[in-house]
Scaffold this active site. Structure first.
Site, PDB file in Angstrom:
ATOM      1  N   CYS A  15       0.805  -1.222   0.000  1.00 43.50           N
ATOM      2  CA  CYS A  15       0.000   0.000   0.000  1.00 43.50           C
ATOM      3  C   CYS A  15       0.842   1.279   0.000  1.00 43.50           C
ATOM      4  O   CYS A  15       0.298   2.362  -0.168  1.00 43.50           O
ATOM      5  CB  CYS A  15      -0.940   0.011   1.200  1.00 43.50           C
ATOM      6  SG  CYS A  15      -0.052   0.105   2.768  1.00 43.50           S
ATOM      7  N   ASP A  17       2.372   2.569   2.587  1.00 42.34           N
ATOM      8  CA  ASP A  17       2.434   3.196   3.902  1.00 42.34           C
ATOM      9  C   ASP A  17       3.734   2.800   4.606  1.00 42.34           C
ATOM     10  O   ASP A  17       4.396   1.841   4.220  1.00 42.34           O
ATOM     11  CB  ASP A  17       1.233   2.773   4.751  1.00 42.34           C
ATOM     12  CG  ASP A  17      -0.080   3.336   4.215  1.00 42.34           C
ATOM     13  OD1 ASP A  17      -0.030   4.405   3.570  1.00 42.34           O
ATOM     14  OD2 ASP A  17      -1.123   2.724   4.437  1.00 42.34           O
ATOM     15  N   CYS A  44      -3.048   3.029   7.822  1.00 41.42           N
ATOM     16  CA  CYS A  44      -4.479   2.925   8.102  1.00 41.42           C
ATOM     17  C   CYS A  44      -4.744   2.602   9.578  1.00 41.42           C
ATOM     18  O   CYS A  44      -3.809   2.379  10.354  1.00 41.42           O
ATOM     19  CB  CYS A  44      -5.074   1.832   7.225  1.00 41.42           C
ATOM     20  SG  CYS A  44      -4.481   0.198   7.689  1.00 41.42           S
ATOM     21  N   CYS A  88      -1.020  -5.005   7.003  1.00 53.00           N
ATOM     22  CA  CYS A  88      -0.809  -3.819   7.839  1.00 53.00           C
ATOM     23  C   CYS A  88      -0.103  -4.189   9.144  1.00 53.00           C
ATOM     24  O   CYS A  88       0.596  -3.359   9.730  1.00 53.00           O
ATOM     25  CB  CYS A  88      -2.142  -3.138   8.142  1.00 53.00           C
ATOM     26  SG  CYS A  88      -3.170  -2.900   6.683  1.00 53.00           S
TER      27      CYS A  88
HETATM   28 FE1  FES Z   1      -1.466   0.621   4.352  1.00 59.21          FE
HETATM   29 FE2  FES Z   1      -2.982  -0.617   6.167  1.00 59.21          FE
HETATM   30  S1  FES Z   1      -3.525  -0.069   4.143  1.00 59.21           S
HETATM   31  S2  FES Z   1      -0.955   0.045   6.351  1.00 59.21           S
END
Ligand code: FES
Length: 108
Positions: A15, A17, A44, A88
């Site tokens: 993702c 992140d 998230c 995540c």
């Molecule tokens: Fe990126 Fe959860 S969607 S850390």
């Protein structure tokens, strides 16, 4: 954490992140123990929840025990995560391992 002994950074290729794990280590009875731990997560709600529970799980553990915390244990401690959110929980497990690795490299 301003006076962290080490910072580990990890990201999710899935993702995009990322997060930082900060650790403060103390020596007690010849063992290195995570005395304090915090995180900054750019992700998230599942990533933030995973980070929070994982840091609670790691606090007070030896470095050896803390680095063995798995994504599965983190997910179980949360009472489960939906399948698309499992990745995540990997970030914090990786970030913790990285912080411990950085700490050990600094001590060499
Ligand atoms: Fe990126 Fe959860 S969607 S850390």
């Amino acid at each position: 954490m301003k006076d962290a002994d080490a910072v580990g950074t990890a990201g999710s290729a899935e993702c995009g992140d990322y997060m930082h794990v900060y650790i403060k280590v103390k020596k007690e009875s010849g063992q290195e123990i995570i005395d304090d731990i915090s995180f900054e997560t750019f992700g998230c709600a599942a990533a933030i929840a995973s980070s929070s529970i994982a840091t609670e799980m790691a606090k007070g553990k030896t470095l050896e025990d803390a680095e063995k915390i798995t994504k599965l244990e983190i997910v179980e401690a949360l009472g489960g995560l939906p399948e698309p959110k499992i990745h995540c929980s990997v970030m914090v497990a990786d970030g913790l391992k990285e912080a411990i690795k950085v700490y050990r490299e600094k001590k060499k």
